[in-house]
Motif scaffolding. Structure first.
Motif, PDB file in Angstrom:
ATOM      1  N   GLY A 102       0.842  -1.194   0.000  1.00 53.64           N
ATOM      2  CA  GLY A 102       0.000   0.000   0.000  1.00 53.64           C
ATOM      3  C   GLY A 102       0.875   1.241   0.000  1.00 53.64           C
ATOM      4  N   ALA A 103       1.966   1.164  -0.772  1.00 50.03           N
ATOM      5  CA  ALA A 103       3.041   2.157  -0.679  1.00 50.03           C
ATOM      6  C   ALA A 103       2.630   3.564  -1.096  1.00 50.03           C
ATOM      7  CB  ALA A 103       4.233   1.705  -1.515  1.00 50.03           C
ATOM      8  N   LEU A 104       1.589   3.693  -1.909  1.00 49.61           N
ATOM      9  CA  LEU A 104       1.165   5.020  -2.357  1.00 49.61           C
ATOM     10  C   LEU A 104      -0.068   5.527  -1.618  1.00 49.61           C
ATOM     11  CD1 LEU A 104       1.694   4.819  -6.241  1.00 49.61           C
ATOM     12  CD2 LEU A 104       3.309   5.491  -4.441  1.00 49.61           C
ATOM     13  N   GLY A 105      -0.557   4.756  -0.665  1.00 50.25           N
ATOM     14  CA  GLY A 105      -1.691   5.201   0.140  1.00 50.25           C
ATOM     15  C   GLY A 105      -1.264   6.243   1.160  1.00 50.25           C
ATOM     16  N   ARG A 106      -2.241   6.786   1.887  1.00 50.14           N
ATOM     17  CA  ARG A 106      -1.942   7.843   2.855  1.00 50.14           C
ATOM     18  C   ARG A 106      -0.922   7.386   3.898  1.00 50.14           C
ATOM     19  NH1 ARG A 106      -7.462   8.396   1.794  1.00 50.14           N
ATOM     20  NH2 ARG A 106      -8.138  10.490   1.160  1.00 50.14           N
ATOM     21  N   MET A 107      -1.182   6.233   4.489  1.00 48.16           N
ATOM     22  CA  MET A 107      -0.265   5.723   5.507  1.00 48.16           C
ATOM     23  C   MET A 107       0.974   5.100   4.872  1.00 48.16           C
ATOM     24  SD  MET A 107      -0.932   6.319   8.650  1.00 48.16           S
ATOM     25  CE  MET A 107       0.057   5.061   9.432  1.00 48.16           C
ATOM     26  N   GLY A 108       0.794   4.360   3.792  1.00 47.57           N
ATOM     27  CA  GLY A 108       1.921   3.719   3.146  1.00 47.57           C
ATOM     28  C   GLY A 108       2.986   4.703   2.703  1.00 47.57           C
ATOM     29  N   ALA A 109       2.551   5.845   2.170  1.00 45.02           N
ATOM     30  CA  ALA A 109       3.496   6.867   1.729  1.00 45.02           C
ATOM     31  C   ALA A 109       4.314   7.401   2.894  1.00 45.02           C
ATOM     32  CB  ALA A 109       2.747   8.006   1.040  1.00 45.02           C
ATOM     33  N   GLU A 110       3.664   7.586   4.046  1.00 46.29           N
ATOM     34  CA  GLU A 110       4.386   8.052   5.234  1.00 46.29           C
ATOM     35  C   GLU A 110       5.398   7.011   5.693  1.00 46.29           C
ATOM     36  OE1 GLU A 110       4.457  10.891   6.813  1.00 46.29           O
ATOM     37  OE2 GLU A 110       2.855  11.903   5.707  1.00 46.29           O
ATOM     38  N   VAL A 111       5.024   5.732   5.593  1.00 45.35           N
ATOM     39  CA  VAL A 111       5.941   4.668   6.000  1.00 45.35           C
ATOM     40  C   VAL A 111       7.149   4.627   5.069  1.00 45.35           C
ATOM     41  CG1 VAL A 111       6.226   2.187   6.333  1.00 45.35           C
ATOM     42  CG2 VAL A 111       4.104   3.289   7.042  1.00 45.35           C
ATOM     43  N   VAL A 112       6.912   4.756   3.768  1.00 39.29           N
ATOM     44  CA  VAL A 112       8.023   4.775   2.814  1.00 39.29           C
ATOM     45  C   VAL A 112       9.010   5.890   3.169  1.00 39.29           C
ATOM     46  CG1 VAL A 112       8.664   5.254   0.414  1.00 39.29           C
ATOM     47  CG2 VAL A 112       6.763   3.707   0.909  1.00 39.29           C
ATOM     48  N   LYS A 113       8.494   7.071   3.432  1.00 37.45           N
ATOM     49  CA  LYS A 113       9.357   8.203   3.796  1.00 37.45           C
ATOM     50  C   LYS A 113      10.126   7.916   5.077  1.00 37.45           C
ATOM     51  CE  LYS A 113       6.074  11.498   1.789  1.00 37.45           C
ATOM     52  NZ  LYS A 113       5.094  12.580   2.106  1.00 37.45           N
ATOM     53  N   ALA A 114       9.432   7.373   6.077  1.00 42.08           N
ATOM     54  CA  ALA A 114      10.077   7.099   7.362  1.00 42.08           C
ATOM     55  C   ALA A 114      11.170   6.051   7.227  1.00 42.08           C
ATOM     56  CB  ALA A 114       9.037   6.646   8.390  1.00 42.08           C
ATOM     57  N   VAL A 115      10.915   5.006   6.441  1.00 45.40           N
ATOM     58  CA  VAL A 115      11.900   3.943   6.238  1.00 45.40           C
ATOM     59  C   VAL A 115      13.118   4.497   5.498  1.00 45.40           C
ATOM     60  CG1 VAL A 115      12.352   1.776   5.013  1.00 45.40           C
ATOM     61  CG2 VAL A 115      10.252   2.046   6.345  1.00 45.40           C
ATOM     62  N   LEU A 116      12.891   5.303   4.476  1.00 51.35           N
ATOM     63  CA  LEU A 116      14.003   5.886   3.722  1.00 51.35           C
ATOM     64  C   LEU A 116      14.852   6.806   4.596  1.00 51.35           C
ATOM     65  CD1 LEU A 116      12.220   6.722   0.338  1.00 51.35           C
ATOM     66  CD2 LEU A 116      13.956   4.952   0.716  1.00 51.35           C
ATOM     67  N   ASP A 117      14.217   7.469   5.552  1.00 54.84           N
ATOM     68  CA  ASP A 117      14.934   8.407   6.423  1.00 54.84           C
ATOM     69  C   ASP A 117      15.606   7.723   7.607  1.00 54.84           C
ATOM     70  OD1 ASP A 117      14.272  10.574   4.861  1.00 54.84           O
ATOM     71  OD2 ASP A 117      12.524  11.146   6.054  1.00 54.84           O
ATOM     72  N   SER A 118      15.254   6.466   7.861  1.00 52.84           N
ATOM     73  CA  SER A 118      15.771   5.772   9.037  1.00 52.84           C
ATOM     74  C   SER A 118      17.128   5.144   8.758  1.00 52.84           C
ATOM     75  CB  SER A 118      14.785   4.680   9.473  1.00 52.84           C
ATOM     76  OG  SER A 118      15.343   3.879  10.485  1.00 52.84           O
ATOM     77  N   LYS A 119      18.059   5.350   9.671  1.00 54.69           N
ATOM     78  CA  LYS A 119      19.384   4.732   9.535  1.00 54.69           C
ATOM     79  C   LYS A 119      19.346   3.238   9.838  1.00 54.69           C
ATOM     80  CE  LYS A 119      20.714   6.074  14.248  1.00 54.69           C
ATOM     81  NZ  LYS A 119      20.628   4.722  14.812  1.00 54.69           N
ATOM     82  N   ASP A 120      18.242   2.753  10.419  1.00 50.79           N
ATOM     83  CA  ASP A 120      18.145   1.348  10.809  1.00 50.79           C
ATOM     84  C   ASP A 120      17.410   0.490   9.791  1.00 50.79           C
ATOM     85  OD1 ASP A 120      19.366   1.728  13.400  1.00 50.79           O
ATOM     86  OD2 ASP A 120      17.528   2.765  13.960  1.00 50.79           O
ATOM     87  N   CYS A 121      16.835   1.102   8.759  1.00 51.52           N
ATOM     88  CA  CYS A 121      15.991   0.367   7.817  1.00 51.52           C
ATOM     89  C   CYS A 121      16.471   0.530   6.378  1.00 51.52           C
ATOM     90  CB  CYS A 121      14.543   0.857   7.915  1.00 51.52           C
ATOM     91  SG  CYS A 121      13.779   0.622   9.529  1.00 51.52           S
ATOM     92  N   ASP A 122      16.125  -0.455   5.562  1.00 51.29           N
ATOM     93  CA  ASP A 122      16.464  -0.433   4.140  1.00 51.29           C
ATOM     94  C   ASP A 122      15.205  -0.833   3.365  1.00 51.29           C
ATOM     95  OD1 ASP A 122      17.712  -0.433   1.699  1.00 51.29           O
ATOM     96  OD2 ASP A 122      18.858  -2.266   2.041  1.00 51.29           O
ATOM     97  N   LEU A 123      14.665   0.062   2.564  1.00 52.91           N
ATOM     98  CA  LEU A 123      13.492  -0.244   1.756  1.00 52.91           C
ATOM     99  C   LEU A 123      13.894  -1.191   0.631  1.00 52.91           C
ATOM    100  CD1 LEU A 123      10.457   0.470   1.329  1.00 52.91           C
ATOM    101  CD2 LEU A 123      11.239   2.162  -0.347  1.00 52.91           C
TER     102      LEU A 123
END
Length: 283
Positions: free
Chosen positions: A15-36
């Motif tokens: 659901g990467a382009l949905g309201r919540m999914g888009a926020e998660v994509v951004k958060a994961v990309l910004d996190s030093k602990d995660c890799d999309l």
């Protein structure tokens, strides 16, 4: 993709382009602990387009796909030799109609599900927990990722020791598919843990418009759902007693409020046993 850490947590967002999914994509990309490592989206015309470009974030190297199981399989194969606790995490914000199937498929492919999609019933959650334990793949079903909501729920549960009458109201945007919300149901379940009955009837009620008194649970708690444009996610629990009312309310103003809870769950879900239900079990 994020390259700040040597062994970041591989994350797929459904659901990467949905309201919540888009926020998660951004958060994961910004996190030093995660890799999309994957972005799943069923919207027509998006297949193969870079998820970052679709969201105005620039090139990420991650192409959108509608092949849910194919994405799970490919990602899990890449980490299969890394050992226990190094698996892929799926964050799912899709639709209640597919939440059960997505969770079960993730477990089957050795991917740890983090399910923010609401609408799963207790029997489904119990079945998924058994399947998760059998497969030794931990997961989490989180109706609400807000720390503030967890605090409201704990306060509501505590207040039930002192009040006999209570009703719940949840308010959401008019694109939300399920009612009442999973968060509201979870709040009611926590309030019912004492095993008491609520709202003893003093009169014979007559609804001139069926349903106007809200949904009635076996415990006597009533739940009301409101859907309007302009709302994000809001919940009230109101207690009543002679001479007073006690109101608990939580308002989500922006979906970014959920991201600390999402990232915390991603970091911890690979260490849990079975299916964890509720953010309070992660904190």
């Amino acid at each position: 993709m994020n390259t700040f850490t040597e062994n970041p947590i591989p994350v797929i967002v459904a659901g990467a382009l949905g309201r919540m999914g888009a926020e998660v994509v951004k958060a994961v990309l910004d996190s030093k602990d995660c890799d999309l490592v994957g972005a799943i989206e069923s919207l027509p015309g998006k297949e193969g387009i870079d998820v970052g470009i679709s969201l105005g974030l620039g090139d990420t190297g991650i192409a959108l796909t509608s092949d849910f199981e194919g994405c799970l399989c490919e990602a899990s194969q890449k980490v299969r030799d890394l050992g226990q606790g190094q698996g892929v995490v799926l964050v799912d914000f899709t639709h209640p109609s597919v939440a059960y199937e997505h969770t079960r498929a993730a477990i089957a492919y050795g991917v740890h599900p983090v399910i923010g999609t609401t609408g799963l019933n207790p029997d489904q959650i119990n079945d998924l927990d058994k399947f998760s334990q059998k497969a030794s793949i931990g997961g989490a079903i989180i109706p609400n990722f807000s720390v503030g909501m967890v605090l409201l729920q704990q306060a509501a549960a505590a207040a039930c020791s002192f009040y006999e009458n209570a009703e719940l109201t949840e308010l959401h945007h008019n694109q939300k598919a399920d009612a009442p919300s999973g968060t509201c149901i979870k709040t009611a379940e926590l309030m019912e843990d004492l095993g008491k009955k609520f709202n003893e009837c003093n009169v014979t009620e007559n609804e001139s418009i069926p349903g106007c008194r809200g949904g009635l649970r076996e415990s006597g708690l009533r739940m009301h759902s409101i859907r309007l444009p302009g709302l994000v996610a809001h919940q009230e629990v109101i207690f009543g007693a002679p001479g007073e009312t006690f109101l608990l309310r939580h308002d989500t103003i922006q979906r970014s409020a959920y991201m600390p809870g999402v990232l915390l769950t991603i970091k911890k879900v690979r260490k849990v046993t079975g299916i964890v239900y509720g953010l309070e079990r992660i904190l």
